[in-house]
Design an enzyme around this catalytic site. Structure first.
Site, PDB file in Angstrom:
ATOM      1  N   ASN A  42      -5.761  18.378  11.550  1.00  0.00           N
ATOM      2  CA  ASN A  42      -6.961  18.751  12.303  1.00  0.00           C
ATOM      3  C   ASN A  42      -7.348  20.205  12.114  1.00  0.00           C
ATOM      4  O   ASN A  42      -8.195  20.702  12.836  1.00  0.00           O
ATOM      5  CB  ASN A  42      -6.761  18.470  13.788  1.00  0.00           C
ATOM      6  CG  ASN A  42      -6.671  16.990  14.065  1.00  0.00           C
ATOM      7  OD1 ASN A  42      -7.100  16.175  13.262  1.00  0.00           O
ATOM      8  ND2 ASN A  42      -6.122  16.630  15.203  1.00  0.00           N
ATOM      9  N   CYS A  43      -6.743  20.912  11.185  1.00  0.00           N
ATOM     10  CA  CYS A  43      -7.066  22.328  10.960  1.00  0.00           C
ATOM     11  C   CYS A  43      -8.123  22.453   9.885  1.00  0.00           C
ATOM     12  O   CYS A  43      -8.086  21.762   8.887  1.00  0.00           O
ATOM     13  CB  CYS A  43      -5.831  23.122  10.556  1.00  0.00           C
ATOM     14  SG  CYS A  43      -4.702  23.388  11.911  1.00  0.00           S
ATOM     15  N   LEU A  44      -9.045  23.365  10.111  1.00  0.00           N
ATOM     16  CA  LEU A  44     -10.104  23.627   9.133  1.00  0.00           C
ATOM     17  C   LEU A  44      -9.560  24.394   7.936  1.00  0.00           C
ATOM     18  O   LEU A  44      -8.644  25.096   7.981  1.00  0.00           O
ATOM     19  CB  LEU A  44     -11.235  24.427   9.774  1.00  0.00           C
ATOM     20  CG  LEU A  44     -11.900  23.723  10.966  1.00  0.00           C
ATOM     21  CD1 LEU A  44     -12.910  24.662  11.602  1.00  0.00           C
ATOM     22  CD2 LEU A  44     -12.572  22.446  10.526  1.00  0.00           C
TER      23      LEU A  44
ATOM     24  N   ARG B  77      -0.006  20.445   5.536  1.00  0.00           N
ATOM     25  CA  ARG B  77      -1.107  21.084   6.261  1.00  0.00           C
ATOM     26  C   ARG B  77      -1.425  20.233   7.502  1.00  0.00           C
ATOM     27  O   ARG B  77      -1.557  19.017   7.394  1.00  0.00           O
ATOM     28  CB  ARG B  77      -2.316  21.128   5.321  1.00  0.00           C
ATOM     29  CG  ARG B  77      -3.541  21.786   5.879  1.00  0.00           C
ATOM     30  CD  ARG B  77      -4.641  21.675   4.803  1.00  0.00           C
ATOM     31  NE  ARG B  77      -5.789  22.463   5.128  1.00  0.00           N
ATOM     32  CZ  ARG B  77      -6.753  22.087   5.963  1.00  0.00           C
ATOM     33  NH1 ARG B  77      -6.686  20.917   6.552  1.00  0.00           N
ATOM     34  NH2 ARG B  77      -7.760  22.890   6.201  1.00  0.00           N
TER      35      ARG B  77
END
Length: 103
Positions: A101-103, A98
């Site tokens: 920095n992705c929510l 994943r």
């Protein structure tokens, strides 16, 4: 699916990835893979092999623009190919971690 994934659908063991797994991961994400999807998946896997990173959205757009071309390197284009959060969806289908920095 014959591979183990986490609660978000990312592979627990990156070595489990192959084309058939990618098709199943894409199907689970509601994506039907085309030649353009495969080109981006391959490019992203190569980038991960070179850097150990799964880029978040802005770096992904820039990477696609640089390595595949301006016609594909836009957030709109990537949203069409990988609906929702393109950076997460393409990383998941590509069998990569994943993006951090992705929510």
């Amino acid at each position: 699916m014959a591979v183990d994934v986490d609660k978000e659908g990312f592979l627990l063991d990156l070595a489990d990835w192959n084309d058939a797994v990618a098709v199943e991961l894409a199907r689970a994400a509601g994506v039907e893979l085309t030649q353009m999807h495969w080109q981006i998946i391959s490019m992203l896997r190569n980038f991960h092999r070179e850097t150990g990173l799964s880029p978040s959205m802005r770096p992904l757009v820039k990477l696609v623009r640089e390595r595949i071309g301006a016609q594909c390197g836009s957030s709109i284009h990537l949203h069409r190919l990988f609906p929702g959060n393109p950076a997460k969806v393409v990383a998941k289908i590509a069998g990569l971690p994943r993006p951090t920095n992705c929510l």
